[in-house]
Design an enzyme around this catalytic site. Structure first.
Site, PDB file in Angstrom:
ATOM      1  N   ARG A 108      43.371  17.079 -12.097  1.00  0.00           N
ATOM      2  CA  ARG A 108      42.341  16.104 -12.515  1.00  0.00           C
ATOM      3  C   ARG A 108      43.019  14.993 -13.300  1.00  0.00           C
ATOM      4  O   ARG A 108      43.752  15.270 -14.251  1.00  0.00           O
ATOM      5  CB  ARG A 108      41.267  16.748 -13.391  1.00  0.00           C
ATOM      6  CG  ARG A 108      40.457  15.693 -14.146  1.00  0.00           C
ATOM      7  CD  ARG A 108      39.262  16.209 -14.879  1.00  0.00           C
ATOM      8  NE  ARG A 108      38.214  16.570 -13.949  1.00  0.00           N
ATOM      9  CZ  ARG A 108      36.935  16.700 -14.295  1.00  0.00           C
ATOM     10  NH1 ARG A 108      36.562  16.502 -15.543  1.00  0.00           N
ATOM     11  NH2 ARG A 108      36.030  17.050 -13.405  1.00  0.00           N
ATOM     12  N   HIS A 135      35.850  12.723  -6.050  1.00  0.00           N
ATOM     13  CA  HIS A 135      35.580  14.012  -6.719  1.00  0.00           C
ATOM     14  C   HIS A 135      35.105  15.008  -5.641  1.00  0.00           C
ATOM     15  O   HIS A 135      33.935  15.393  -5.613  1.00  0.00           O
ATOM     16  CB  HIS A 135      34.511  13.793  -7.802  1.00  0.00           C
ATOM     17  CG  HIS A 135      34.402  14.911  -8.793  1.00  0.00           C
ATOM     18  ND1 HIS A 135      35.247  16.004  -8.807  1.00  0.00           N
ATOM     19  CD2 HIS A 135      33.528  15.110  -9.817  1.00  0.00           C
ATOM     20  CE1 HIS A 135      34.904  16.805  -9.794  1.00  0.00           C
ATOM     21  NE2 HIS A 135      33.871  16.296 -10.416  1.00  0.00           N
ATOM     22  N   GLN A 138      33.178  18.437  -6.296  1.00  0.00           N
ATOM     23  CA  GLN A 138      31.775  18.217  -6.704  1.00  0.00           C
ATOM     24  C   GLN A 138      30.889  18.024  -5.469  1.00  0.00           C
ATOM     25  O   GLN A 138      29.738  18.464  -5.435  1.00  0.00           O
ATOM     26  CB  GLN A 138      31.704  16.973  -7.610  1.00  0.00           C
ATOM     27  CG  GLN A 138      30.306  16.604  -8.061  1.00  0.00           C
ATOM     28  CD  GLN A 138      29.750  17.526  -9.139  1.00  0.00           C
ATOM     29  OE1 GLN A 138      30.426  17.829 -10.100  1.00  0.00           O
ATOM     30  NE2 GLN A 138      28.514  17.992  -8.962  1.00  0.00           N
ATOM     31  N   ASP A 231      24.833   9.228 -12.217  1.00  0.00           N
ATOM     32  CA  ASP A 231      26.036   9.644 -12.946  1.00  0.00           C
ATOM     33  C   ASP A 231      26.112   8.780 -14.206  1.00  0.00           C
ATOM     34  O   ASP A 231      25.426   7.753 -14.308  1.00  0.00           O
ATOM     35  CB  ASP A 231      27.266   9.419 -12.041  1.00  0.00           C
ATOM     36  CG  ASP A 231      28.579   9.872 -12.685  1.00  0.00           C
ATOM     37  OD1 ASP A 231      28.542  10.671 -13.637  1.00  0.00           O
ATOM     38  OD2 ASP A 231      29.651   9.411 -12.222  1.00  0.00           O
ATOM     39  N   CYS A 272      25.938  15.099 -11.525  1.00  0.00           N
ATOM     40  CA  CYS A 272      27.142  15.933 -11.571  1.00  0.00           C
ATOM     41  C   CYS A 272      27.373  16.526 -12.961  1.00  0.00           C
ATOM     42  O   CYS A 272      28.044  17.543 -13.106  1.00  0.00           O
ATOM     43  CB  CYS A 272      28.358  15.134 -11.138  1.00  0.00           C
ATOM     44  SG  CYS A 272      28.562  13.599 -12.073  1.00  0.00           S
ATOM     45  N   ARG A 317      29.376  24.671  -8.387  1.00  0.00           N
ATOM     46  CA  ARG A 317      30.779  24.228  -8.488  1.00  0.00           C
ATOM     47  C   ARG A 317      31.706  25.436  -8.310  1.00  0.00           C
ATOM     48  O   ARG A 317      32.709  25.378  -7.625  1.00  0.00           O
ATOM     49  CB  ARG A 317      31.064  23.577  -9.848  1.00  0.00           C
ATOM     50  CG  ARG A 317      30.316  22.290 -10.164  1.00  0.00           C
ATOM     51  CD  ARG A 317      30.650  21.165  -9.232  1.00  0.00           C
ATOM     52  NE  ARG A 317      32.085  20.964  -9.092  1.00  0.00           N
ATOM     53  CZ  ARG A 317      32.882  20.374 -10.000  1.00  0.00           C
ATOM     54  NH1 ARG A 317      32.361  19.893 -11.115  1.00  0.00           N
ATOM     55  NH2 ARG A 317      34.182  20.241  -9.792  1.00  0.00           N
TER      56      ARG A 317
HETATM   57  N1  NVA Z   1      32.116   9.406 -13.021  1.00  0.00           N
HETATM   58  C1  NVA Z   1      32.321  10.484 -13.967  1.00  0.00           C
HETATM   59  C2  NVA Z   1      32.201  11.814 -13.276  1.00  0.00           C
HETATM   60  C3  NVA Z   1      32.317  13.002 -14.194  1.00  0.00           C
HETATM   61  C4  NVA Z   1      32.182  14.295 -13.474  1.00  0.00           C
HETATM   62  C5  NVA Z   1      33.690  10.324 -14.616  1.00  0.00           C
HETATM   63  O1  NVA Z   1      34.669  10.085 -13.907  1.00  0.00           O
HETATM   64  O2  NVA Z   1      33.778  10.424 -15.844  1.00  0.00           O
HETATM   65  N1   CP Z   2      30.936  17.478 -12.965  1.00  0.00           N
HETATM   66  C1   CP Z   2      32.148  17.674 -13.515  1.00  0.00           C
HETATM   67  O1   CP Z   2      33.197  17.457 -12.898  1.00  0.00           O
HETATM   68  O2   CP Z   2      32.109  18.152 -14.775  1.00  0.00           O
HETATM   69  P1   CP Z   2      33.362  18.321 -15.751  1.00  0.00           P
HETATM   70  O3   CP Z   2      33.832  16.957 -16.115  1.00  0.00           O
HETATM   71  O4   CP Z   2      32.802  19.085 -16.932  1.00  0.00           O
HETATM   72  O5   CP Z   2      34.416  19.101 -15.031  1.00  0.00           O
END
Ligand code: NVA
Ligand code: CP
Length: 330
Positions: A108, A135, A138, A231, A272, A317
Site C-alpha cells: 500500500r 484499489h 476493495q 469516498d 469504502c 474485504r
Molecule cells: N481515496 C481514499 C480511499 C481510502 C480507502 C484514500 O486514498 O485515502
Molecule cells: N477501505 C480501506 O482500504 O480501508 P483502510 O484504509 O482502513 O485499509
C-alpha cells in the site's frame, strides 16, 4: 476453460477478465461460508506473506493479516516508515529481498508505478493494497456486497459521487465496466476521471453490455440508481491545503437523504471507509472548526440508515482478500 491465476500479480482489475473476477468472487463466497461455519481452511501452511504499508490502514491490513492466518500462513507487517524501502534501498532491491523470503507481497502506498516495479522484480505475486490510482482488493469486496444485496451484478445502475478521479473513482469505473454494471460518475468536471481511463472503461463496458457516464448534475446522477457510493473528499497523501477547494467543489455532491430519495427505493448506500460522517474523528473535528461543516461526503443519517451496507463491505474485504491470496499462491 478453467480459470487459473496462480503466480499472477493483483495490481488493477484492468489486468483481469470478467471470468477471472467471477472466479475470485465465487471463491470468496466459499471462504465466507467456511469462516461462518467454523470450517478450518489452513491450505497454505508453511507459506509466508509480507505486508508493506507506506500509508495507514485498518481494513486492508487487518484483512490481509486475518486472511493469511486463517490460511495457516505466517504474516509480517511493515508499517509506514519501518522498512528501508525508498530511503536506503531501492524498490527493485527491496522486491528482490522480500521475494527471496516470502511467497507473496502486499503493498500500500503512493504511485501505481511503485507496485508495478515491485511486481517486476519480486519473483512472487504482488498484491496492490491501494495506490494513488487504484484499489483493486476493495473492488472485489464491493462487487461481492452488491451481489449479496441484489443477487446479480449485470444490469445494475451504480453511481459514484465525489472525487471521481481518485483511486476509488478510477477503480469502481473499471470494476463496473468489467462486470456489466452501468456506471455513473457524478462529480464536478474538475474531478472527472482522466479521459484516457474513461475511454478504456467505455471500451470494456461495451464488451460487457453496459455504459459509463459522467455527469455534473446530481439529479441526473442519482436518479434510479441501485447503489450510491462515495469516498472521502481528500485522499491519503494529498496536502491539507486542498481541503478548502475540495469542500467547495464537492459540497453539493454530499450523499444525504435527498440524494438517496432520487435513487430507487431499494437502493443501497456504499462507502469504502473510513468516512467523515460526523465530528468524532480528529480530522472531522478540525474541519468542522475551520469550515463549519459537521458531515462531509455522507450525512450521519444516511451512513447509519438501513440502506447503508458499509460494514458488509468492510467484512467482505477479508473474504475477498483471502480469495486473492489463495488463488494466486495455490
Ligand atoms: N481515496 C481514499 C480511499 C481510502 C480507502 C484514500 O486514498 O485515502
Ligand atoms: N477501505 C480501506 O482500504 O480501508 P483502510 O484504509 O482502513 O485499509
Amino acid at each position: 476453460m478453467a480459470v487459473n491465476i496462480r503466480g499472477r500479480h493483483f495490481l488493477t482489475l484492468l489486468d483481469y477478465s470478467p471470468e477471472e473476477i467471477r472466479y475470485l468472487l465465487d471463491l470468496a463466497k466459499q471462504f465466507k461460508n467456511m469462516k461462518r461455519n467454523g470450517v478450518p481452511h489452513r491450505y497454505l501452511e508453511n507459506k509466508n506473506i509480507v505486508l508493506l504499508f507506506e500509508k495507514t490502514s485498518t481494513r486492508t491490513r487487518c484483512s490481509f493479516e486475518v486472511a493469511g492466518r486463517d490460511l495457516g500462513m505466517g504474516v509480517t507487517y511493515l508499517d509506514p516508515g519501518s522498512s528501508q524501502m525508498g530511503k536506503k534501498e531501492s524498490i527493485a532491491d527491496t522486491a528482490r529481498v522480500l521475494g527471496r523470503m516470502y511467497d507473496g507481497i502486499e503493498y500500500r502506498g503512493y504511485d501505481q508505478k511503485i507496485v508495478e516495479e515491485l511486481a517486476a522484480y519480486a519473483g512472487v505475486p504482488v498484491w496492490n493494497g491501494l495506490t494513488d490510482q487504484f484499489h483493486p482488493t476493495q473492488m472485489l469486496a464491493d462487487l461481492l456486497t452488491l451481489e449479496e444485496k441484489f443477487g446479480r451484478l449485470k444490469g445494475l445502475h451504480f453511481t459514484y459521487m465525489g472525487d471521481a478521479r481518485n483511486n476509488m473513482g478510477n477503480s469502481l469505473m473499471i470494476a463496473c465496466a468489467k462486470m456489466g454494471i452501468h456506471f455513473t460518475a457524478c462529480a464536478p468536471k474538475e474531478l472527472f476521471p482522466a479521459a484516457e481511463l474513461v475511454e478504456k472503461a467505455r471500451k470494456i463496458a461495451e464488451e460487457n453490455g453496459c455504459t459509463v457516464r459522467l455527469t455534473e448534475d446530481v439529479d441526473e446522477g442519482a436518479r434510479d440508481a441501485d447503489a450510491i457510493y462515495t469516498d472521502i473528499w481528500v485522499s491519503m497523501g494529498e496536502p491539507d491545503e486542498v481541503w478548502e477547494t475540495r469542500i467547495r467543489l464537492l459540497k453539493k455532491y454530499q450523499v444525504n437523504a435527498e440524494v438517496m430519495k432520487k435513487a430507487k427505493s431499494t437502493a443501497i448506500f456504499m462507502h469504502c471507509l473510513p468516512s467523515f460522517h460526523d465530528t468524532r474523528t480528529t480530522i472531522g473535528a478540525q474541519i468542522a472548526e475551520k469550515f463549519g461543516i459537521t458531515e462531509m461526503e455522507v450525512t450521519d443519517e444516511v451512513f447509519e440508515s438501513r440502506q447503508s451496507v458499509v460494514f458488509d463491505e468492510a467484512e467482505n474485504r477479508m473474504h475477498t482478500i483471502k480469495a486473492v491470496i489463495y488463488a494466486t499462491l495455490c
